[in-house]
Every structure is written in C-alpha cells, then in structure tokens.
Design a protein around this motif. Structure first.
Motif: not given
Length: 484
Positions: A14-19, A97-102, A307-312, A334-338
């Motif tokens: 899962l990931a989100a787009l930064a504002a 749909l970036w998270p699903e596409v990724a 970038e971390y905030i985008r994912w979280v 968690f940082a390593k996983v991301l």
C-alpha cells in the motif's frame, strides 16, 4: 501457486500520493475550527457530537484526530462529487490506484523470479513423507458435542460405525468424507487436513493419527467434537500436496534470501536516527509529509520522512496504531521493508513489468464503481447536492455514528489525491476543543446514568473505526481436531 514476497504480502504494497504544497492553504491556528476542507468547516462542537455519540469508546486525542481526518476526506469527496469534479479520468485513476498497481506489478516481477526456481525433488517429497516432522491426514467426523444428550450421542456413534463399515468394505474415503463428514473445513476436500506437526490436534485425535502406518485407517476415535475416522494416505496420494508445501516453504526461504541480497547489492543503510524521526513524524504527519530528511539510503535513492508518511497514510488504522507504539527495532525493520519495496518496484520498472489490459480494466471498473457507491451512500446524486454539501456531510456522519451506516472506504488512494487537489487543514487547538467538549458530554451522560457501579465503562481501544471483516470462524467441527 501465486505468492507474494514476504515484504509484499505483509504490507500489501500500500502507498499514497503526497499532497502538493502548491495547494496548501495557510491557516492561523484556531480554536473555533477543528478542520477545514475546501469551503466546508468542522466546528469543535460538531466534532464533539461525532465523538460522543457512540457509547463505549475511549475518547482520546488519537480518536479526535482520526475523526477529524476522516471528516476532511469525506468533505473533500462530497464537494468534488457535488461539482462533478471527481477524478474519473485514466490519469487520475492511475494516481488513485497507485497502491494496487504497484502490488500487481511487484507480484508479476516476483512470479518471474519464482518461475526460475526448481520444483521439489521426488527424493525431498519422499523424505518428508517418511519423516517424523510432519503428516497429512484425512478424516471423517460424525459430530457429537460433549453437551449432546445421550440419545443424540448414541445416534452419532451408530452413524459413525456404519460409516466405518462402509469404508472397510472398500468405499472411497474422500467420497464418503464429502457425503458424511460434519467437518466443513475438510469435507469439501475429501477429508484432507493441512500438513502439520505432531501435537497440532487434540490429544485423542493426535495420538491415534500419529500411530498410523502409511495407508492405514483407525477405528472410531472419540474427541470433544464427536467421532472421527482417520486415515494416513499413501505417499502417492499426498505427493502433490507435499510438493506444494515444500514449494511454499522453499519459496519463503528463497524470497528471504533474495530480499537480503537485494538490500546488500544496493548498499541499503538505515540511519541511526530513523526510529526517532519516524516517531516524530507520527506525532505530526501533516508537518512531516514534505520532509526530505533521510531514513534510509541505497544506490541512487533513499527513503525520506515524507515518503514514509506517504506509505503509512495508506495503511489501515490498526497498522498506524501499532507503528505509534512500536519500539526502535521494529521501526528500523519497517524502514528497511519500505526501502526494499522501493527497490523491488525499481527492478520491475527496469524489467518493464506492467499490468495486462484485463487487470487494468478490472481495477478501473472497480474504482469507478467505488466512486458511485460512495456517492450513493452519501446522498450525492440529487440536484441540490452541490448547494448542500455541508449538510450532506453532516447527515452522512450522523448515520455513521448512529450505526445506520458503516464507513465505506474510498477506493485506492483517492483520499490522498483529493487532498492533493484541494486545500484542507486540521487545526490542533480546534480538535483539542472538540475533544474537551466530547468529554464533558460523556461525563454528563455517565452522571445521568446513575452510580458509577451501575454504568457501563468505556471499552479499551483506539479510535472508533470499523476494523476489517472478521476472519471466518469455524464452528464446532472445523476446530475438529485442532487445539486452537
């Protein structure tokens, strides 16, 4: 069997787009406004009404922030829907749909890697079958709970005895299991139970099953669930299942090795300050979403706080709560996983891995269907919806807090996309004021309910957010011989 890499399956990519900062509106910190979204406002007393309405929740700052952010998302959606500005075009859908596409792209990349690995050898399957580490059993259950009346128990035993006689007469075990067994978890698979070690099942079942020679069958075995007939299938009958088990086991080990090698090859390094910076970002994600402070570095790239905030932000609320309470070791992992996720996606880019036409059509259709469903839930189809957007949002939240309606998640990363396109703000002083008012309302309600001993106490837990659907609960027979 399709199977994601551990990092992919654990985070669902899962990931989100930064504002975008260009759309950011500067507000003076105000105590009379809890949140603003476009032209709509959430007053502290409105926030308090939402917070205090459900009984049995714990009124905390986290709960108040959660509700305020939820209000912003739905207020932005209502205004976009009411004015015909929902992002329905393909380019916007790709962003939402970036998270699903990724996830799909990474899955395709993983499949291409996994396809190069060899299948378990015949010798490995034979060794596992004859070892004392694992067994595959078939069983038939004629249910007779311990609380059953004597007549019912006697009838169940008689049925089990007739079933046993039928099997001894040469009937196919799997077919009889399909016809007779009261264990819904295994009957549709010919009575087969998953591979497992000694001690997995209740004692009477486990003891009888592990004494069986290859191809042998027990008599009646009584357990708290009823009467079992257990068989240890011959090796040929379970070889495909053992191969799948070994393949999954080996794939997990290979995936882990691959990920470690990927990190080393790209000189992945976690900053010593990463856990502290992640904790600080969790306290004020709005202020941190544009931060370029480095959490990890790797060849030609890095993971920043932003970038971390985008994912979280794209993770379900329960993950956010866990991260807030995580220790430094967990946060560093968690940082390593991301970071490994980012490296996997970079590999998929290099290999030009994309979605099939059918996959994209399915995602796009579900996205548009999700928009229409949420519009319908919020009552945004009428001609006056644009003029009454504020009332529409208020009515929707009234239905949510009264239990008339459950929260319908926005499709993909739509919430982040809407925040990118429209000004919004959460006012901490206003949120605090809303929480204070909610606590006063709750205190008055509790006081009116009578003595403290007669009142229901607030249940422990986080913000009042519906969790994911509960996992299917196997009643009675499905826990047949399982100790859990």
């Amino acid at each position: 069997m399709r199977r994601s890499l551990p990092v992919v399956s654990s985070l669902v990519l899962l990931a989100a787009l930064a504002a975008c900062d260009s759309f950011k509106q500067t507000f003076t910190a105000r105590r009379d406004i809890a949140a603003e979204a476009g032209d709509l406002k959430l007053a502290p007393d409105s926030l308090a009404r939402i917070l205090a309405a459900p009984k049995g929740i714990q009124l905390t700052k986290d709960a108040a922030n959660f509700v305020s952010n939820l209000w912003v998302d739905y207020a932005l959606f209502a205004q976009a829907a009411a004015t015909g500005k929902l992002p329905r075009d393909s380019a916007s859908a790709v962003k939402a749909l970036w998270p699903e596409v990724a996830e799909l792209r990474t899955q395709h990349w993983h499949d291409s890697i996994a396809s190069r690995r060899g299948q378990p050898s015949t010798a490995a399957i034979d060794s596992l079958y004859n070892s004392n580490d694992l067994r595959i059993f078939q069983h038939i259950l004629v249910g007779a709970p311990q609380a059953a009346k004597p007549d019912a128990k006697a009838a169940a035993k008689k049925k089990a005895e007739a079933t046993l006689a039928k099997l001894k007469g040469g009937a196919d075990f799997g077919q009889v299991a399909l016809e007779v067994s009261d264990d819904p978890g295994s009957k549709m698979d010919g009575g087969f139970l998953p591979p497992g070690p000694r001690g997995r099942f209740v004692p009477t079942f486990d003891s009888a099953a592990w004494k069986l020679a290859p191809g042998a069958m027990t008599g009646l075995v009584e357990s708290p669930f009823g009467y079992h007939i257990i068989k240890r299938p011959a090796e040929a009958a379970v070889a495909p299942r053992l191969a799948a088990y070994l393949g999954q086991l080996n794939s997990g080990k290979a995936d882990s090795t691959y990920m470690e090698a990927l990190g080393k090859a790209n000189q992945l390094d976690i900053a010593k300050s990463a856990p502290a910076d992640m904790k600080a970002a969790a306290l004020d994600p709005e202020a941190s979403k544009g931060s370029s402070k480095r959490l990890t570095s790797f060849k030609n790239g890095e993971l920043t706080v932003g970038e971390y905030i985008r994912w979280v932000r794209a993770l379900p609320p329960q993950y956010n709560a866990q991260l807030k309470q995580a220790n430094d070791t967990v946060l560093a992992q968690f940082a390593k996983v991301l970071s490994l996720n980012l490296l996997l996606l970079r590999q998929a880019d290099s290999a030009k891995v994309g979605l099939t036409g059918a996959e994209w059509k399915s995602l796009y259709d579900r996205y548009n269907g999700g928009l229409d469903s949420l519009k319908s839930d919020m009552g945004l189809a009428g001609p006056d919806s644009a003029r009454n957007a504020q009332q529409t949002v208020n009515t929707y939240f009234d239905k949510l807090v009264s239990g008339q309606m459950r929260i319908r998640p926005m499709p993909g990363a739509l919430a982040s996309l809407l925040r990118e396109q429209t000004r919004y703000r959460i006012s901490d002083p206003g949120v605090t004021r809303g929480l204070e008012l909610a606590l006063l309302q709750q205190a008055k309600r509790d006081s009116a309910a009578g003595p403290a001993g007669a009142r229901l106490q607030p249940a422990p837990g986080g913000p009042p957010v519906p969790g994911p659907p509960a996992p299917p609960h196997d009643s009675g027979a499905s826990a047949t011989a399982d100790k859990k």
